[in-house]
Write a protein that holds these residues in place. Sequence first.
Motif, PDB file in Angstrom:
ATOM      1  N   GLY A 442       0.835  -1.199   0.000  1.00 52.59           N
ATOM      2  CA  GLY A 442       0.000   0.000   0.000  1.00 52.59           C
ATOM      3  C   GLY A 442       0.869   1.247   0.000  1.00 52.59           C
ATOM      4  N   ALA A 443       0.314   2.376   0.452  1.00 53.84           N
ATOM      5  CA  ALA A 443       1.045   3.644   0.612  1.00 53.84           C
ATOM      6  C   ALA A 443       1.629   4.178  -0.688  1.00 53.84           C
ATOM      7  N   ILE A 444       0.982   3.885  -1.833  1.00 57.53           N
ATOM      8  CA  ILE A 444       1.416   4.444  -3.111  1.00 57.53           C
ATOM      9  C   ILE A 444       0.237   5.167  -3.745  1.00 57.53           C
ATOM     10  N   PRO A 445       0.492   6.082  -4.694  1.00 59.96           N
ATOM     11  CA  PRO A 445      -0.607   6.810  -5.330  1.00 59.96           C
ATOM     12  C   PRO A 445      -1.513   5.872  -6.118  1.00 59.96           C
ATOM     13  N   PHE A 446      -2.821   6.168  -6.117  1.00 58.17           N
ATOM     14  CA  PHE A 446      -3.763   5.404  -6.930  1.00 58.17           C
ATOM     15  C   PHE A 446      -3.929   6.120  -8.264  1.00 58.17           C
ATOM     16  N   LEU A 447      -3.495   5.483  -9.344  1.00 59.15           N
ATOM     17  CA  LEU A 447      -3.471   6.124 -10.667  1.00 59.15           C
ATOM     18  C   LEU A 447      -4.386   5.423 -11.651  1.00 59.15           C
ATOM     19  N   GLY A 448      -5.344   4.667 -11.171  1.00 56.68           N
ATOM     20  CA  GLY A 448      -6.164   3.820 -12.030  1.00 56.68           C
ATOM     21  C   GLY A 448      -6.882   4.542 -13.152  1.00 56.68           C
ATOM     22  N   ASN A 449      -7.319   5.781 -12.931  1.00 56.74           N
ATOM     23  CA  ASN A 449      -8.119   6.478 -13.938  1.00 56.74           C
ATOM     24  C   ASN A 449      -7.323   7.508 -14.732  1.00 56.74           C
ATOM     25  N   LEU A 450      -6.029   7.608 -14.501  1.00 52.80           N
ATOM     26  CA  LEU A 450      -5.248   8.662 -15.148  1.00 52.80           C
ATOM     27  C   LEU A 450      -5.209   8.501 -16.660  1.00 52.80           C
ATOM     28  N   GLN A 451      -5.087   7.257 -17.159  1.00 53.54           N
ATOM     29  CA  GLN A 451      -5.014   7.032 -18.601  1.00 53.54           C
ATOM     30  C   GLN A 451      -6.340   7.344 -19.298  1.00 53.54           C
ATOM     31  N   ASP A 452      -7.431   7.314 -18.541  1.00 55.42           N
ATOM     32  CA  ASP A 452      -8.740   7.593 -19.134  1.00 55.42           C
ATOM     33  C   ASP A 452      -9.081   9.079 -19.123  1.00 55.42           C
ATOM     34  N   LEU A 453      -8.215   9.879 -18.518  1.00 53.63           N
ATOM     35  CA  LEU A 453      -8.487  11.312 -18.429  1.00 53.63           C
ATOM     36  C   LEU A 453      -8.392  11.971 -19.804  1.00 53.63           C
ATOM     37  N   ASN A 454      -9.474  12.597 -20.254  1.00 50.73           N
ATOM     38  CA  ASN A 454      -9.486  13.323 -21.532  1.00 50.73           C
ATOM     39  C   ASN A 454      -9.230  14.799 -21.249  1.00 50.73           C
ATOM     40  N   TRP A 455      -7.934  15.143 -21.133  1.00 49.43           N
ATOM     41  CA  TRP A 455      -7.631  16.510 -20.728  1.00 49.43           C
ATOM     42  C   TRP A 455      -7.865  17.537 -21.839  1.00 49.43           C
ATOM     43  N   TYR A 456      -8.053  17.078 -23.100  1.00 51.06           N
ATOM     44  CA  TYR A 456      -8.309  18.031 -24.176  1.00 51.06           C
ATOM     45  C   TYR A 456      -9.652  18.727 -24.016  1.00 51.06           C
ATOM     46  N   ARG A 457     -10.616  18.062 -23.345  1.00 52.79           N
ATOM     47  CA  ARG A 457     -11.939  18.667 -23.246  1.00 52.79           C
ATOM     48  C   ARG A 457     -11.975  19.852 -22.287  1.00 52.79           C
ATOM     49  N   PHE A 458     -10.851  20.043 -21.540  1.00 51.54           N
ATOM     50  CA  PHE A 458     -10.800  21.171 -20.619  1.00 51.54           C
ATOM     51  C   PHE A 458     -10.155  22.407 -21.266  1.00 51.54           C
ATOM     52  N   GLN A 459      -9.717  22.266 -22.527  1.00 51.76           N
ATOM     53  CA  GLN A 459      -9.072  23.385 -23.200  1.00 51.76           C
ATOM     54  C   GLN A 459     -10.102  24.305 -23.819  1.00 51.76           C
ATOM     55  N   ASP A 460      -9.774  25.590 -23.841  1.00 49.74           N
ATOM     56  CA  ASP A 460     -10.642  26.600 -24.446  1.00 49.74           C
ATOM     57  C   ASP A 460     -10.343  26.646 -25.945  1.00 49.74           C
ATOM     58  N   GLU A 461     -11.346  26.338 -26.779  1.00 52.92           N
ATOM     59  CA  GLU A 461     -11.124  26.283 -28.226  1.00 52.92           C
ATOM     60  C   GLU A 461     -10.749  27.631 -28.814  1.00 52.92           C
ATOM     61  N   LYS A 462     -11.052  28.713 -28.120  1.00 47.61           N
ATOM     62  CA  LYS A 462     -10.743  30.055 -28.630  1.00 47.61           C
ATOM     63  C   LYS A 462      -9.275  30.418 -28.461  1.00 47.61           C
ATOM     64  N   GLU A 463      -8.547  29.682 -27.646  1.00 54.39           N
ATOM     65  CA  GLU A 463      -7.142  30.010 -27.397  1.00 54.39           C
ATOM     66  C   GLU A 463      -6.303  29.768 -28.644  1.00 54.39           C
TER      67      GLU A 463
END
Length: 463
Positions: A442-463
């Motif tokens: 134990g005592a390690i970070p839980f990263l199970g969902n990191l690969q599923d993170l769609n970080w592009y959807r948080f970007q502003d298309e106007k930038e």
Amino acid sequence: MRENFTDMLIRFVVSNLFSFKEETEFNLLSSKLKRLSHHKYRKGGIEILKLSALYGANGSGKSNLIRSISLLKTMISRGAIPNSLISQKFRLSESSLTKPVELAIEFFTNDTIYYYFISINDGIIIDEYFSSMGKNQQDEMIFHRKYEKGKTSISFFKEFENVPENLILKKIIETDLIKGTQPLFFLLNTISNDAFVDIKIAYDWFENGLIVIYPQTKAAGLTLEIERNEGFKDFANELMCSFNTGITNLKVDVKSADDFFGEEDKKEVDKIKAEFAEVDPEKRFVLIANTGTEEEAVVVKEGENILVKRLLFEHKGAKNKNVEFRLDELSDGTRRLLEYLPVLHNIVKFSRTFIIDEIERSIHPLITKELISKFSKDESTKGQLIFSTHESNFLDQEIFRTDEIWFAEKNILGSTKVYSLSDFKEHSTIDVRKGYLNGRYGAIPFLGNLQDLNWYRFQDEKE
């Protein structure tokens, strides 16, 4: 196994503070392991370990354990409960908000085991207890302070209360001297009475035997220690050269205050002279000068002269010429190593407990591991080293016993628990590092969902 120590942390207990909801214990008590037997100091009928590493994910609470120890040390040293303590209770449970913060520590100093406990609620000390362990291995109360229904009552050990004059002093302490926000331990240390000798001995351990170091901690007094202690200077020079930092010599530069600050900062010189004028000339007095940089410049009065001293670092330049650098011109890693110099020097020679948060910060892990390994293998050391870290490369059974490796982890309610690797009954041939990275302990970070993170959807298309 050795019996050459005088000061050691045995265990620490915390509850309802920071990320600790339930009572949580961290200790340096030896298990029955036979490996690395020179890591065990034996005294007072118990075996105490000289080394401990605390692992855990970011936000797991390992630094909170160190903060809790540091908070207790600060309360004892300064004699006051910080106002912020009310808001530092475990906040993820409504029931915890009405319960007290509790801290307890057991330590060995001056051939005696001492135990101290304090309970605080709403900024008021409601329970405080201090005892020693006698030759019969029984707990012997030195004082017990209780706060109930708006009134403080104190009990002292039997021999103290059998003296009529002491009962008068006890009454004065209860009614006039003690404050609800002040540890009785601190107050008794300021009173001249031979009956309080144990308190003065234990207070000295908190002040000088227990040292907590954070990533932002600076090595105060390094300049004067280099100048006045030839042995320490040789130790520092040899160590810094062996780290291959480029430093070939540590040098103390000495100038008069007028020459150091010059005409442009005459106000600083006048301020310094005024401060020295208010102090008894027979007393040693040192000021830290404001240089506008991160370097430490100390001001001392020697005879009639006011001198400014600072540490410079020589490197070999072209044609073997010495080139001087200031502290603020060195890399973060080199400065961090310099801050460890007093620790490394003291932990070998003296029986003190050093607790370091994030020991690998800004330093290459191979250097840190080599330092820890050297301390681990040295059979003549006298000090005790405890540290938190993320660096898995230190997880080596050639360096640590399994009872010297601890983990911090939060449960589903966000409360931190700490536990030892020895709970897992691992064989001495097991690759602990591999097991840790695979999540076995134990005592390690839980990263199970990191690969599923769609970080592009948080970007502003106007930038």
